[in-house]
Design a protein around this motif. Structure first.
Motif, short mmCIF file in Angstrom:
data_model
loop_
_atom_site.label_atom_id
_atom_site.label_comp_id
_atom_site.label_asym_id
_atom_site.label_seq_id
_atom_site.Cartn_x
_atom_site.Cartn_y
_atom_site.Cartn_z
N GLN A 28 0.87 -1.13 0.08
CA GLN A 28 0.05 -0.15 -0.08
C GLN A 28 0.64 1.21 -0.08
O GLN A 28 0.61 2.30 -0.70
N TYR A 29 1.97 1.24 0.89
CA TYR A 29 2.78 2.50 1.10
C TYR A 29 4.01 2.44 0.05
O TYR A 29 5.02 3.26 0.11
N ARG A 30 3.80 1.29 -0.92
CA ARG A 30 4.99 1.18 -1.83
C ARG A 30 6.44 1.34 -1.02
O ARG A 30 7.50 2.03 -1.74
N LEU A 31 6.66 0.74 0.07
CA LEU A 31 7.54 0.92 1.06
C LEU A 31 8.91 0.06 0.23
O LEU A 31 10.11 0.63 0.72
N ASP A 32 8.72 -0.78 -0.50
CA ASP A 32 9.98 -1.67 -1.32
C ASP A 32 10.24 -0.74 -2.73
O ASP A 32 11.10 -1.51 -3.41
N ALA A 33 9.64 0.36 -2.95
CA ALA A 33 9.99 0.98 -4.26
C ALA A 33 11.63 1.05 -4.48
O ALA A 33 12.04 0.90 -5.65
N LEU A 74 20.42 -5.66 3.80
CA LEU A 74 20.20 -4.37 3.87
C LEU A 74 19.55 -3.89 2.34
O LEU A 74 18.82 -2.92 2.27
N ASN A 75 19.91 -4.51 1.18
CA ASN A 75 19.60 -4.11 -0.25
C ASN A 75 18.10 -4.34 -0.29
O ASN A 75 17.53 -3.54 -1.04
N SER A 76 17.63 -5.38 0.30
CA SER A 76 16.30 -5.55 0.38
C SER A 76 15.29 -5.06 1.28
O SER A 76 14.10 -5.23 1.17
N LEU A 77 15.93 -4.36 2.25
CA LEU A 77 15.05 -3.61 3.35
C LEU A 77 14.15 -2.66 2.68
O LEU A 77 14.71 -1.65 2.18
N PRO A 78 12.88 -2.60 3.06
CA PRO A 78 11.94 -1.51 2.55
C PRO A 78 11.98 -0.36 3.59
O PRO A 78 12.57 -0.78 4.57
N LYS A 79 11.46 0.63 3.03
CA LYS A 79 11.39 1.88 3.94
C LYS A 79 10.52 1.28 5.31
O LYS A 79 9.70 0.42 4.91
N MET A 80 11.00 1.59 6.33
CA MET A 80 10.43 0.89 7.65
C MET A 80 9.18 1.78 8.20
O MET A 80 8.78 1.41 9.08
N ASP A 86 15.74 -3.84 -3.17
CA ASP A 86 15.79 -5.28 -3.99
C ASP A 86 14.78 -6.01 -3.73
O ASP A 86 14.22 -5.66 -2.68
N ALA A 87 14.42 -7.06 -4.42
CA ALA A 87 13.64 -7.91 -4.13
C ALA A 87 13.97 -8.86 -2.68
O ALA A 87 15.20 -9.06 -2.34
N GLN A 88 12.81 -8.94 -1.88
CA GLN A 88 13.37 -9.66 -0.84
C GLN A 88 13.66 -11.07 -1.07
O GLN A 88 12.93 -11.53 -1.95
N HIS A 89 14.56 -11.76 -0.27
CA HIS A 89 14.90 -13.21 -0.44
C HIS A 89 14.58 -13.80 0.72
O HIS A 89 14.67 -13.49 1.90
#
Lengths: 249, 551
Positions: free
Chosen positions: B201-206, B311-317, B209-212
């Motif tokens: 909803q908040y596009r936190l992962d914009a 860290l690379n996959s960490l969305p905005k928290m 990287d993709a989460q693994h």
């Protein structure tokens, strides 16, 4: 009419119990504990009697370690009015518990005592009956229906051949079976309110009851593991094996 | 519908290491600042710890900060790590022990403890309650409460007493309620179902990287005292997995002759015939592992997905009105294979940010930018930064070259090698068609070291109320049979460690996709790995799921 309900803290029914490596008992370290399901049915029945206007007060009592306060709080959240814990860290048998409950009955003077028919940990099925003997109250065990009218409790009992209905003069003791009712959920607001309901802690000494046991547990063992089955090719082979290997025919 | 509601300053979803550390820190800081602060934690498990499953070798750094006197307070950290053994398994019988000097620094465990994370959480919950936190196990947060302005205002707990058709059950229906809060912290763990919605909803992962992910399957054993060496940590790489289907294993010697043993299979695996459960079962027969387990008794079983993107996959928290903490965001340090201390730290940082915000008169509903700032300035960020390449290197270059890269990066550059590897292919897109993948012939379990799925799930003490809506929802009910079955031989049958998904041939000869939701151990693997992303994991009725002791 005051109703007294006894509840027990036991291993949660979802947990597979395990005997300790030294065979001294069941391993309870960090195992989830809960109210005995039959006791939960007892609490539910008492609360329904109160909701119908038949009971005026529902008091729950537990005998056991301090942690049993958790189960008393659950009972309070389900609708009981106040709680009593008889605190003891000893391992108590049915008779000791029945004696302690007798002392609480003397103190509280309830018209009706409801207990579970048995606890799912030791499966003794004794405490309710013993309490009836000690108090001299009438008893209706394995109840699937309770009706209170004109100073009497009509209790439908689940017996081997079907159902039996007995009329008990009050005060009486009823032990619950599975079909008596289906307990409600404790709602979040009720759990919060239950924290503020009164809970008294007593001791066996204060009640003047000796809990010394005449039974000593020597050893606890898990049931033998079942052997894997085999497939037989013919009836003749089956008969042969039953005769000579299993030696049952 | 109008629901009953209650108001708190902070509501926390999930009583794991992140949520409970946040709760404790909130109260500690509020006392320091002389503030009144109400904190409520909801937990879907029947008690705190019931749904907690981790290895675990625990680094006490965050705990030292949260409760410097944890020893005096009786925290269950009883087994210091005595030795690290690392093996590369070359086949089902051969192995090479990796000499200490060749091991990446992050894999050394001096100063750490072998613990049960479930028991640590039980202890943390006691500390939290002593500090005045209200904890409600058995209540699942069903959804976030989001107002018209798009601000998170709390959560809604799940309804109780609803039948399988969604209808209220007579006399049992207990509607969920709104728990409103100035700030809401989501600490559901890896692939939290509300966290997933918020990220979308908040596009936190914009900008991430993709989460693994990986799936960790774990057992607790009681072993022969003669084979037990308290404090020994064993890790293996290699067999039964490989570069196409990577992963690694752990075996830790706890107190009381107990060991935990587990296998983590990367959910980026490509062979749809692979079954993480069966890989784990056959792995226990390797001489390196068997030497400890033989003659022992299995006590418990469970599984849980982990976030390993780092860290690379960490969305905005953060988002208006709250934050993601712990593995709901993905703070696990994969180079150390540890997520507990990082989860705890993220929770503590968020808690400090909230107390700070309320102290300056903020009324909630806004973004906790100070949490982000504090995170970036913390040792947690530094640690995750140094480990950012670890997983990607293994995935891109394989275990040998990737391992060499990691050795150079961790031991020579301290994790600060001047390049960042990105791995942007999501795990669910990694499967190859079944027809192009080798079939795997798993050995039959022997009933001593290896077991079948159902007797395993039995040991997880899992239960769900039978008559309730299925909590594993298919967006399109036709996909399993129409697409996943012909293309991938429906991998759900195998990646689920609890036997929830089955393809059943009915009497008419027709096939049916069956969901045994009652078996679900809440690992979230299906939500992650389904190649069509067609399965949505929802919370079942509160208290449902596993009842892990000592896991």
């Amino acid at each position: 009419m005051k109703v007294l309900v006894a509840v027990k803290r036991v291993v949660d029914y979802n947990v597979k119990v395990r005997v300790k490596a030294d065979n001294s008992g069941v391993d309870l370290a960090n195992v989830k504990m809960a109210m005995n399901p039959f006791c939960e049915i007892a609490v539910e029945e008492a609360v329904r009697l109160k909701e119908k206007g038949i009971a005026s007060e529902v008091v729950v009592v537990s005998v056991g370690a301090n942690a049993a306060q958790e189960q008393l709080r659950t009972a309070l959240a389900l609708g009981a009015d106040r709680a009593v814990l008889v605190e003891s860290n000893d391992e108590l048998g049915s008779l000791a518990i029945a004696k302690l409950l007798k002392a609480v009955v003397d103190k509280e003077q309830p018209q009706l005592v409801i207990t579970g028919k048995q606890a799912i940990d030791s499966d003794n099925n004794q405490t309710g009956q013993m309490l009836a003997a000690l108090t001299g109250f009438a008893q209706g065990t394995f109840a699937s229906k309770i009706e209170i009218a004109d100073g009497k409790a009509n209790v439908t009992r689940e017996i081997d051949g079907g159902l039996q209905t007995v009329a008990l003069k009050l005060p009486a003791i009823v032990t619950t079976d599975l079909r008596l009712n289906e307990p409600r959920y404790a709602s979040l607001p009720n759990i919060m309110k239950a924290k503020k309901k009164p809970l008294d802690v007593l001791t066996p000494e204060a009640l003047g009851v000796s809990t010394a046991s005449t039974v000593k547990t020597l050893k606890v063992e898990a049931p033998a593991t079942r052997q894997a089955g085999i497939k037989v090719k013919s009836v003749a082979e089956l008969v042969e094996k039953l005769k000579n290997e299993a030696k049952v025919i | 519908m109008q629901r009953e509601y209650m108001e708190f300053d902070v509501v926390i979803v999930g009583a794991g290491p992140a949520g409970l550390s946040a709760a404790c820190r909130l109260k500690q800081k509020a006392v320091e600042a002389g503030q009144e602060l109400s904190v409520c934690v909801v937990e879907k498990g029947s008690e705190v710890g019931a749904h907690i499953l981790s290895g675990a070798v625990f680094e006490p750094r965050a705990l030292n900060e949260l409760f410097p006197d944890w020893q005096a307070l009786g925290a269950p950290l009883n087994t210091p790590v005595k030795r690290d053994d690392i093996y590369l398994l070359k086949s089902d019988a051969a192995a090479t022990k990796i000499p200490d000097f060749a091991v990446p620094k992050t894999m050394h465990n001096e100063g750490n403890y072998i613990i049960s994370l479930g028991n640590l959480c039980r202890w943390l919950a006691q500390q939290a309650e002593n500090l005045g936190v209200e904890i409600y196990p058995g209540f699942a947060a069903q959804q976030a409460l989001i107002d018209e302005q798009g601000v998170v205002r709390g959560i809604v707990t799940g309804d109780l007493g609803v039948d399988h058709e969604g209808k209220p059950k007579d006399g049992l229906y207990t509607p969920g309620m709104e728990l409103r809060a100035k700030y809401t912290l989501f600490a559901e763990g890896c692939r939290g179902h509300i966290g997933k919605q918020l990220i979308k909803q908040y596009r936190l992962d914009a900008n991430a990287d993709a989460q693994h992910y990986g799936i960790g399957i774990k057992e607790l054993w009681e072993i022969d005292p003669a084979r037990h060496e308290q404090g020994l940590v064993v890790h293996t790489a290699g067999w039964p997995l490989n570069d196409e289907n990577p992963g690694g294993s752990f075996l830790y010697h706890l107190e009381n002759n107990q060991v935990v043993v587990g296998l983590i299979v990367d959910l980026s695996y490509s062979n749809p015939h692979l079954s993480p459960f069966d890989e784990f079962q056959r792995y226990k027969h390797h001489p390196v592992i068997r030497q400890y387990l033989e003659g022992g008794k299995r006590i418990s079983y469970g599984a849980r997905a982990i976030c390993k993107g780092g860290l690379n996959s960490l969305p905005k928290m953060v988002f208006p009105g709250g934050a993601l903490i712990g593995c709901d965001a993905g703070t696990l340090n994969f180079a150390k294979i540890k997520g507990s201390h990082t989860a705890m730290k993220s929770g503590m940082l968020a808690a400090e940010a909230i107390v700070e915000a309320l102290a300056v008169g903020r009324e909630g509903g806004d973004e906790l930018h100070n949490y982000v700032k504090a995170f970036e300035d913390s040792w947690l960020y530094d640690e995750l930064y140094r480990s950012r390449n670890f997983g990607a290197a293994m995935h891109k270059f394989g275990a040998i070259l990737g391992g060499a890269f990691n050795f150079v990066d961790q031991n020579l550059f301290g994790g600060k090698i001047p390049l960042t590897l990105h791995d942007n292919k999501p795990d669910h897109a990694c499967l190859k068609p079944a027809a192009q993948s080798p079939k795997i012939d798993y050995p039959k379990p022997d009933g001593k070291l290896s077991f079948d799925k159902l007797s395993s799930v039995f040991l997880s003490n899992t239960n769900h109320e039978e008559d309730q809506p299925c909590h594993l929802q298919l967006i399109d009910p036709n996909i399993p049979l129409a697409r996943n079955l012909p293309l991938y031989d429906e991998p759900a049958q195998r990646y689920c460690p609890a036997g929830v998904y089955e393809i059943v041939t009915q009497e008419s000869g027709e096939k049916k996709f069956q969901i045994n939701a009652q078996n679900c151990v809440h690992c979230k693997t299906c939500d992650i790995k389904d190649p069509a992303q067609n399965i949505t994991w929802m919370t079942p009725e509160g208290t449902g799921g596993p009842t892990y002791p000592n896991m």
